[in-house]
Write a protein that holds these residues in place. Structure first.
Motif, PDB file in Angstrom:
ATOM      1  N   SER A 171      44.205 -50.941 107.786  1.00 25.25           N
ATOM      2  CA  SER A 171      45.389 -51.535 107.172  1.00 25.25           C
ATOM      3  C   SER A 171      45.129 -52.964 106.710  1.00 25.25           C
ATOM      4  O   SER A 171      45.677 -53.407 105.699  1.00 25.25           O
ATOM      5  CB  SER A 171      46.567 -51.511 108.154  1.00 25.25           C
ATOM      6  OG  SER A 171      46.902 -50.184 108.497  1.00 25.25           O
ATOM      7  N   ARG A 172      44.285 -53.684 107.452  1.00 25.11           N
ATOM      8  CA  ARG A 172      43.974 -55.069 107.081  1.00 25.11           C
ATOM      9  C   ARG A 172      43.005 -55.141 105.902  1.00 25.11           C
ATOM     10  O   ARG A 172      42.921 -56.170 105.231  1.00 25.11           O
ATOM     11  CB  ARG A 172      43.371 -55.818 108.273  1.00 25.11           C
ATOM     12  CG  ARG A 172      44.352 -56.086 109.397  1.00 25.11           C
ATOM     13  CD  ARG A 172      43.756 -57.071 110.402  1.00 25.11           C
ATOM     14  NE  ARG A 172      42.535 -56.560 111.033  1.00 25.11           N
ATOM     15  CZ  ARG A 172      42.521 -55.854 112.160  1.00 25.11           C
ATOM     16  NH1 ARG A 172      43.663 -55.547 112.773  1.00 25.11           N
ATOM     17  NH2 ARG A 172      41.366 -55.441 112.688  1.00 25.11           N
ATOM     18  N   HIS A 173      42.269 -54.083 105.667  1.00 22.09           N
ATOM     19  CA  HIS A 173      41.240 -54.106 104.630  1.00 22.09           C
ATOM     20  C   HIS A 173      41.893 -54.156 103.251  1.00 22.09           C
ATOM     21  O   HIS A 173      42.902 -53.483 102.996  1.00 22.09           O
ATOM     22  CB  HIS A 173      40.356 -52.870 104.754  1.00 22.09           C
ATOM     23  CG  HIS A 173      39.030 -53.025 104.094  1.00 22.09           C
ATOM     24  ND1 HIS A 173      38.863 -52.981 102.723  1.00 22.09           N
ATOM     25  CD2 HIS A 173      37.778 -53.225 104.613  1.00 22.09           C
ATOM     26  CE1 HIS A 173      37.590 -53.141 102.427  1.00 22.09           C
ATOM     27  NE2 HIS A 173      36.902 -53.294 103.562  1.00 22.09           N
ATOM     28  N   PRO A 174      41.352 -54.943 102.329  1.00 19.02           N
ATOM     29  CA  PRO A 174      41.987 -55.084 101.011  1.00 19.02           C
ATOM     30  C   PRO A 174      41.776 -53.900 100.073  1.00 19.02           C
ATOM     31  O   PRO A 174      42.472 -53.786  99.058  1.00 19.02           O
ATOM     32  CB  PRO A 174      41.326 -56.340 100.440  1.00 19.02           C
ATOM     33  CG  PRO A 174      39.991 -56.411 101.119  1.00 19.02           C
ATOM     34  CD  PRO A 174      40.221 -55.888 102.501  1.00 19.02           C
ATOM     35  N   ALA A 175      40.846 -53.005 100.381  1.00 16.03           N
ATOM     36  CA  ALA A 175      40.544 -51.900  99.470  1.00 16.03           C
ATOM     37  C   ALA A 175      41.637 -50.836  99.524  1.00 16.03           C
ATOM     38  O   ALA A 175      42.304 -50.652 100.556  1.00 16.03           O
ATOM     39  CB  ALA A 175      39.197 -51.276  99.819  1.00 16.03           C
ATOM     40  N   PRO A 176      41.839 -50.101  98.435  1.00 20.64           N
ATOM     41  CA  PRO A 176      42.768 -48.969  98.462  1.00 20.64           C
ATOM     42  C   PRO A 176      42.259 -47.878  99.382  1.00 20.64           C
ATOM     43  O   PRO A 176      41.073 -47.827  99.726  1.00 20.64           O
ATOM     44  CB  PRO A 176      42.814 -48.505  97.000  1.00 20.64           C
ATOM     45  CG  PRO A 176      41.532 -48.983  96.414  1.00 20.64           C
ATOM     46  CD  PRO A 176      41.202 -50.265  97.112  1.00 20.64           C
ATOM     47  N   VAL A 177      43.173 -46.990  99.780  1.00 21.12           N
ATOM     48  CA  VAL A 177      42.849 -45.944 100.756  1.00 21.12           C
ATOM     49  C   VAL A 177      43.198 -44.577 100.169  1.00 21.12           C
ATOM     50  O   VAL A 177      44.305 -44.361  99.671  1.00 21.12           O
ATOM     51  CB  VAL A 177      43.623 -46.147 102.070  1.00 21.12           C
ATOM     52  CG1 VAL A 177      43.331 -45.009 103.044  1.00 21.12           C
ATOM     53  CG2 VAL A 177      43.268 -47.488 102.705  1.00 21.12           C
ATOM     54  N   LEU A 178      42.236 -43.672 100.247  1.00 21.77           N
ATOM     55  CA  LEU A 178      42.467 -42.261  99.954  1.00 21.77           C
ATOM     56  C   LEU A 178      42.492 -41.508 101.277  1.00 21.77           C
ATOM     57  O   LEU A 178      41.526 -41.542 102.039  1.00 21.77           O
ATOM     58  CB  LEU A 178      41.355 -41.695  99.062  1.00 21.77           C
ATOM     59  CG  LEU A 178      41.325 -40.165  98.903  1.00 21.77           C
ATOM     60  CD1 LEU A 178      42.581 -39.663  98.203  1.00 21.77           C
ATOM     61  CD2 LEU A 178      40.054 -39.720  98.177  1.00 21.77           C
ATOM     62  N   ALA A 179      43.612 -40.828 101.562  1.00 24.38           N
ATOM     63  CA  ALA A 179      43.716 -40.010 102.773  1.00 24.38           C
ATOM     64  C   ALA A 179      43.439 -38.559 102.419  1.00 24.38           C
ATOM     65  O   ALA A 179      43.937 -38.047 101.406  1.00 24.38           O
ATOM     66  CB  ALA A 179      45.103 -40.143 103.394  1.00 24.38           C
ATOM     67  N   LEU A 180      42.652 -37.899 103.237  1.00 26.81           N
ATOM     68  CA  LEU A 180      42.349 -36.492 103.028  1.00 26.81           C
ATOM     69  C   LEU A 180      43.317 -35.632 103.827  1.00 26.81           C
ATOM     70  O   LEU A 180      43.373 -35.702 105.053  1.00 26.81           O
ATOM     71  CB  LEU A 180      40.907 -36.187 103.439  1.00 26.81           C
ATOM     72  CG  LEU A 180      39.815 -36.982 102.707  1.00 26.81           C
ATOM     73  CD1 LEU A 180      38.437 -36.443 103.062  1.00 26.81           C
ATOM     74  CD2 LEU A 180      40.027 -36.964 101.194  1.00 26.81           C
ATOM     75  N   ASP A 181      44.097 -34.862 103.134  1.00 27.81           N
ATOM     76  CA  ASP A 181      45.079 -33.908 103.652  1.00 27.81           C
ATOM     77  C   ASP A 181      46.346 -34.586 104.155  1.00 27.81           C
ATOM     78  O   ASP A 181      47.440 -34.301 103.677  1.00 27.81           O
ATOM     79  CB  ASP A 181      44.470 -33.024 104.735  1.00 27.81           C
ATOM     80  CG  ASP A 181      44.958 -31.583 104.617  1.00 27.81           C
ATOM     81  OD1 ASP A 181      45.462 -31.213 103.546  1.00 27.81           O
ATOM     82  OD2 ASP A 181      44.827 -30.832 105.593  1.00 27.81           O
ATOM     83  N   VAL A 182      46.235 -35.493 105.128  1.00 28.14           N
ATOM     84  CA  VAL A 182      47.393 -36.193 105.695  1.00 28.14           C
ATOM     85  C   VAL A 182      46.934 -37.578 106.131  1.00 28.14           C
ATOM     86  O   VAL A 182      45.854 -37.714 106.701  1.00 28.14           O
ATOM     87  CB  VAL A 182      47.961 -35.431 106.921  1.00 28.14           C
ATOM     88  CG1 VAL A 182      49.064 -36.235 107.594  1.00 28.14           C
ATOM     89  CG2 VAL A 182      48.499 -34.066 106.512  1.00 28.14           C
ATOM     90  N   PRO A 183      47.711 -38.628 105.886  1.00 32.87           N
ATOM     91  CA  PRO A 183      47.343 -39.932 106.443  1.00 32.87           C
ATOM     92  C   PRO A 183      47.272 -39.840 107.967  1.00 32.87           C
ATOM     93  O   PRO A 183      48.230 -39.397 108.610  1.00 32.87           O
ATOM     94  CB  PRO A 183      48.480 -40.857 105.987  1.00 32.87           C
ATOM     95  CG  PRO A 183      49.095 -40.170 104.817  1.00 32.87           C
ATOM     96  CD  PRO A 183      48.962 -38.700 105.088  1.00 32.87           C
ATOM     97  N   SER A 184      46.164 -40.216 108.536  1.00 32.65           N
ATOM     98  CA  SER A 184      45.982 -40.068 109.977  1.00 32.65           C
ATOM     99  C   SER A 184      47.055 -40.847 110.736  1.00 32.65           C
ATOM    100  O   SER A 184      47.325 -42.014 110.450  1.00 32.65           O
ATOM    101  CB  SER A 184      44.588 -40.548 110.384  1.00 32.65           C
ATOM    102  OG  SER A 184      43.601 -39.715 109.804  1.00 32.65           O
ATOM    103  N   GLY A 185      47.664 -40.181 111.711  1.00 28.04           N
ATOM    104  CA  GLY A 185      48.765 -40.754 112.469  1.00 28.04           C
ATOM    105  C   GLY A 185      50.120 -40.235 112.048  1.00 28.04           C
ATOM    106  O   GLY A 185      51.104 -40.441 112.756  1.00 28.04           O
TER     107      GLY A 185
END
Length: 495
Positions: free
Chosen positions: A147-161
């Motif tokens: 969450s702190r990282h500035p890069a965008p995030v691709l989640a595979l299938d479901v965002p973990s959590g």
């Protein structure tokens, strides 16, 4: 014109996956290879300039999908790094095979020891649909680092959590910019906390035959604003006001006349042919000045309401009703009437305190707080599983229910729940529910069955909120800003 699209729960997705493997000749790794390749194509489409990718892999098959993606990135000349926790060595045969193939291609896997390092893109391949509880401390720390990282995030299938069944985030959860769902769309990503975590949703069907869905009924359906034309055909040329229904809006105790005015305005803008209002006498002049098309009546007690009920085809009760003797008396008379109705706001709070039920032809429109009072549970329990709460409300009240909120859910007899994929945070302001009450009442008056009126009304209301927000932004959006858009969006065929 677009139809509802199906949503599936985790147990159904596991069955679909098993059928998908069977369609691949029983080769489970072939299906994982398709998922990893689809994820790589998603990266190429949306982050084509990314040159440094961090793939965070968990111990199961979601991690295996991540290893496959990483291998494709590596073979394309991208600088890719796979990260995992010490405890997340691959545990399933498929994940181990994908891991070994990545290593054999020259890839490297490092254990996370704090911050994640430089990257243009993060890929969340931790858990997928496999986690429905709060993550442990080590996983939570990893998610927070993402969450702190500035890069965008691709989640595979479901965002973990995120719980793919309910949409709840019981603990730390990845906030993705995009989530790539595999095989079918997940029910839990369309409502509640998941909406703040999933980002843009995309589906990779993995080229499975349609027959894998045979005999598996969707857990829910979803609708976007582009489905509106299917609910609003052109009216016949010989239409008259009587054919378009007579709505009676009841509410507006002392100091709350604006609530019933909003409901009345919305009913007219949504196509009701005739509109009456029963309210406190002190509000009559203001209501007539604002809305001369309405027939406004001062009502001091239930006896004065009775003749108005006999002339109306649909009742809308609750906005500004209050919970005193005046509101209680009016509600009791309405519940003894045969006309279908929309029940909202203080009318629902009165039902919560009395234990009374509604009729099958009625529509109830609680927000989470009202839902909690009706069910006798905390509001956070309603939000924790909005699908279960909507079904419980339907059973408690005996009618169609619109559980309002982010990703409103409609539960009605003999059909799967429907989720409204429209609306925005600007609509979180007092009076929005009063507008929805008027909209649904107008659609009931025009002949829609209760379930259809609830679905079409919630969708029209949410789409109008989105259209109004596009003009001047979400913050400061007022319920009255929706009124002109209700009319425009309820006439899509003429537009």
């Amino acid at each position: 014109m677009h139809s509802p699209f199906p949503l599936y729960a985790p147990d159904q997705l596991r069955e679909l996956e098993a059928r998908g493997i069977a369609s691949c000749g029983g080769d489970a790794f072939a299906l994982m290879a398709r998922a990893g390749l689809a994820a790589w194509h998603c990266v190429l489409k949306h982050w084509s300039r990314a040159r440094r990718i961090l793939v965070v892999c968990g111990p199961g098959n979601n991690g295996g999908d991540g290893y496959v993606l990483a291998r494709h990135a590596l073979s394309s000349g991208i600088r890719v790094q796979v990260l995992r926790l010490d405890a997340h060595a691959p545990r399933t045969p498929l994940a181990r095979r994908a891991h070994d193939a990545f290593i054999a291609s020259g890839g490297q896997v490092a254990c996370v020891g704090g911050e994640l390092g430089d990257a243009d893109l993060l890929v969340d391949a931790l858990f997928g649909i496999g986690l429905s509880r709060a993550p442990d401390d080590s996983v939570s720390a990893l998610i927070e680092a993402m969450s702190r990282h500035p890069a965008p995030v691709l989640a595979l299938d479901v965002p973990s959590g995120i719980d793919a069944r309910s949409g709840d985030a019981p603990g730390a959860a990845v906030v993705a910019d995009r989530t790539l769902q595999f095989i079918a769309r997940h029910r839990g990503l369309r409502t509640g906390a998941a909406l703040d975590h999933a980002g843009d949703l995309q589906l990779a069907s993995l080229d499975l035959p349609a027959t894998v869905f045979d005999g598996i009924d969707p857990a829910a359906f979803a609708l976007r604003a582009d489905a509106l034309p299917g609910f609003f055909p052109l009216r016949p040329r010989d239409s008259h006001k009587g054919r378009n229904g007579h709505v009676l809006c009841i509410g507006g105790d002392h100091g709350s006349g604006g609530a019933i005015l909003l409901a009345a305005d919305a009913a007219l803008r949504s196509g009701a042919g005739l509109l009456s209002v029963a309210t406190r006498a002190e509000h009559v002049p203001a209501l007539l000045a604002r809305r001369p098309e309405a027939m406004v009546h001062g009502v001091d007690d239930a006896a004065q309401l009775a003749p108005l009920l006999s002339r109306a085809g649909v009742i809308a009760i609750g906005p500004g009703l209050g919970q005193g003797d005046w509101g209680r008396g009016l509600l009791d008379l309405v519940l003894a009437n045969d006309a279908p109705g929309v029940v909202d706001a203080d009318a629902l709070n009165l039902l919560a305190s009395s234990g009374q039920r509604l009729r099958a032809q009625d529509v109830a429109t609680p927000h989470p707080g009202e839902a909690a009072r009706l069910l006798g549970i905390p509001a956070h329990d309603v939000q924790r599983d909005r699908f279960a709460a909507a079904q419980a409300l339907h059973e408690r009240l005996g009618c169609t229910v619109v559980l309002k909120g982010a990703g409103s859910i409609i539960a009605s007899p003999d059909r799967a729940p429907t989720v409204i994929c429209a609306g925005n945070p600007g609509m979180a302001v007092g009076g929005m529910g009063d507008v929805l009450t008027g909209v649904i009442a107008a659609l009931l008056a025009q002949g829609m069955p209760a379930g259809d009126a609830a679905i079409a009304g919630a969708l029209l209301h949410a789409a109008a909120g989105d259209a109004a927000a596009r003009e001047d932004g979400e913050r400061g959006l007022l319920p009255s800003d929706l009124l002109p858009w209700l009319r425009r969006l309820a006439n899509p065929m003429r537009r």
